[in-house]
Scaffold this motif. Sequence first.
Motif, short mmCIF file in Angstrom:
data_model
loop_
_atom_site.label_atom_id
_atom_site.label_comp_id
_atom_site.label_asym_id
_atom_site.label_seq_id
_atom_site.Cartn_x
_atom_site.Cartn_y
_atom_site.Cartn_z
N LEU A 159 0.84 -1.14 -0.10
CA LEU A 159 -0.13 -0.01 -0.02
C LEU A 159 1.15 1.26 -0.05
N TRP A 160 1.84 1.19 0.81
CA TRP A 160 2.88 2.61 0.88
C TRP A 160 3.46 2.76 -0.34
N LEU A 161 4.23 1.93 -0.92
CA LEU A 161 5.13 2.19 -2.08
C LEU A 161 4.49 1.96 -3.31
N ARG A 162 3.31 1.60 -3.38
CA ARG A 162 2.44 1.49 -4.58
C ARG A 162 2.44 2.79 -5.24
N GLY A 163 2.81 2.94 -6.71
CA GLY A 163 2.95 4.12 -7.31
C GLY A 163 4.18 4.91 -7.53
N ARG A 164 5.12 4.29 -6.75
CA ARG A 164 6.49 4.92 -6.93
C ARG A 164 7.38 4.10 -8.18
N PRO A 165 8.09 5.01 -8.85
CA PRO A 165 8.32 4.56 -10.21
C PRO A 165 9.24 3.16 -10.17
N GLY A 166 9.47 2.44 -11.33
CA GLY A 166 10.23 1.11 -11.39
C GLY A 166 9.67 0.28 -10.36
N VAL A 167 10.69 -0.69 -9.70
CA VAL A 167 10.35 -1.74 -8.82
C VAL A 167 10.94 -1.45 -7.50
N PRO A 168 10.20 -0.54 -6.77
CA PRO A 168 10.62 -0.27 -5.28
C PRO A 168 10.57 -1.56 -4.35
N VAL A 169 11.54 -1.78 -3.57
CA VAL A 169 11.60 -3.10 -2.79
C VAL A 169 11.96 -2.48 -1.36
N ALA A 170 10.81 -2.86 -0.41
CA ALA A 170 10.91 -2.71 1.03
C ALA A 170 11.69 -3.78 1.71
N LEU A 171 12.76 -3.36 2.55
CA LEU A 171 13.68 -4.31 3.13
C LEU A 171 13.66 -4.12 4.57
N ASN A 172 13.38 -5.25 5.49
CA ASN A 172 13.31 -4.95 6.96
C ASN A 172 14.53 -5.95 7.53
N LEU A 173 15.54 -5.50 8.20
CA LEU A 173 16.66 -6.01 8.94
C LEU A 173 16.59 -6.12 10.28
N GLY A 174 16.10 -7.35 10.48
CA GLY A 174 15.75 -7.65 12.02
C GLY A 174 16.67 -8.74 12.35
N GLY A 175 16.11 -9.67 12.89
CA GLY A 175 16.82 -11.03 13.46
C GLY A 175 17.05 -11.74 11.80
N ILE A 176 15.73 -11.75 11.01
CA ILE A 176 15.78 -12.28 9.82
C ILE A 176 15.34 -11.11 9.04
N ALA A 177 16.05 -11.22 7.69
CA ALA A 177 15.62 -10.26 6.78
C ALA A 177 14.62 -10.59 5.76
N ASN A 178 13.64 -9.50 5.71
CA ASN A 178 12.44 -9.83 4.57
C ASN A 178 12.41 -8.69 3.95
N LEU A 179 11.91 -9.24 2.45
CA LEU A 179 11.63 -8.07 1.58
C LEU A 179 10.20 -7.99 0.84
N THR A 180 9.70 -6.96 0.46
CA THR A 180 8.51 -6.87 -0.41
C THR A 180 8.86 -6.24 -1.55
#
Length: 394
Positions: free
Chosen positions: A154-175
């Motif tokens: 919901l947050w990154l929709r509409g940004r140009p290209g292919v935006p990726v959200a990354l969380n660096l906690g104990g485990i890394a995940n991306l959207t």
Amino acid sequence: MRVVGLMSGTSYDAVDAAGADLWLEDDTLVLEPLGMVSAPYPGELRTDLAAALPPAATTMREVCRLDTRVGRAFAALAARADEELCGGRAELIASHGQTLYHWSEDGVVHGTLQLGEPAWIAEATGRPVVSGFRSRDVAAGGQGAPLVSMVDVLWLRGRPGVPVALNLGGIANLTVAAGAGSPAAFDTGPANALIDAAVRHFTGGRLAFDEDGAMAARGRVDEALLHRLLDDRYYARRAPKTTGKEVFHLPYLRAALEGRGAPAAEDVVATVTRLTARTVADAARSVGATEVVASGGGTRNPVLMAMLRAELGGVPVRGSDALGLPSAAKEAYAFAVLGFLTVHGLAGTVPACTGARCPSVLGSLTPGRHALRLPEPAATAPVRLRVGRSPAAL
């Protein structure tokens, strides 16, 4: 609606609380950040959590005790957040709880366990509490993670290209929030999990994490060890996929070190730091990322972030703060959003991200001190999230 989101990640070092004003404007969900407070777990509780986590054995007595003690820790911070961030006017608490176990076999998640009994939170604050977010997605055939993917899309929709959200906690995940294809999300592997395990091991518990990347900066990457770690089958699995500290823990690292003599502590820390950077970058490249928006505790490690930028080449990496969501509190804000969606009868999952058969309204609801009055169900689901301020504050 004023909501307090509560989160403690796989590093199990502290509880974070974020206050948010949330409201719907047609097809847009607007989030006004109200601030964050955090409280470290008491030392004894953190030690007992570590002792109960796989591959260690535990007892039902200890699970019960931890459920209560974590619930009380969450409750104390929720009450503080209501007063300090929401002026004592919070209408809902959304609690992720503390993950103790994520039951995954051959890429299929069968169950997930988060501790932190919500009754303690409801009793301490008087507010209704949404908790147990992950289990509904698992019951619908999903991985139960990364649930933050709903907010990222919901947050990154509409940004140009292919935006990726990354969380660096104990485990890394991306959207993968946008682009030509469907959204996608998955755990890339360890972020801080093996770094923290190595630091605690080599310092005899004196240090819990590599502050400012100091140990990694003094070390040299052991290429042979790095390639041994990269051979793990997890990295080659197709998304959606999830993992956790039940896989990436100290015995896992010890097994990789077998037959390597007595490696320098700094070299091992440098190597597992590079492992995180390499596996995150490989995952981002595999989805065609054109920008990486990072959050989580790992963003405070300058060595890790420098390695990540080097691995990504020309792909820009920026903190989520640059887009309005404080990096340290992003996941707490995300669960505030998921709680808001739940009480409005709205799904909190993107099946393409979790692998579920269908979207699900997440969580269980614990009433507060007064009669439970839920808002009217929303007529339409939001298609975007805007971080902004309420009209009254402008």
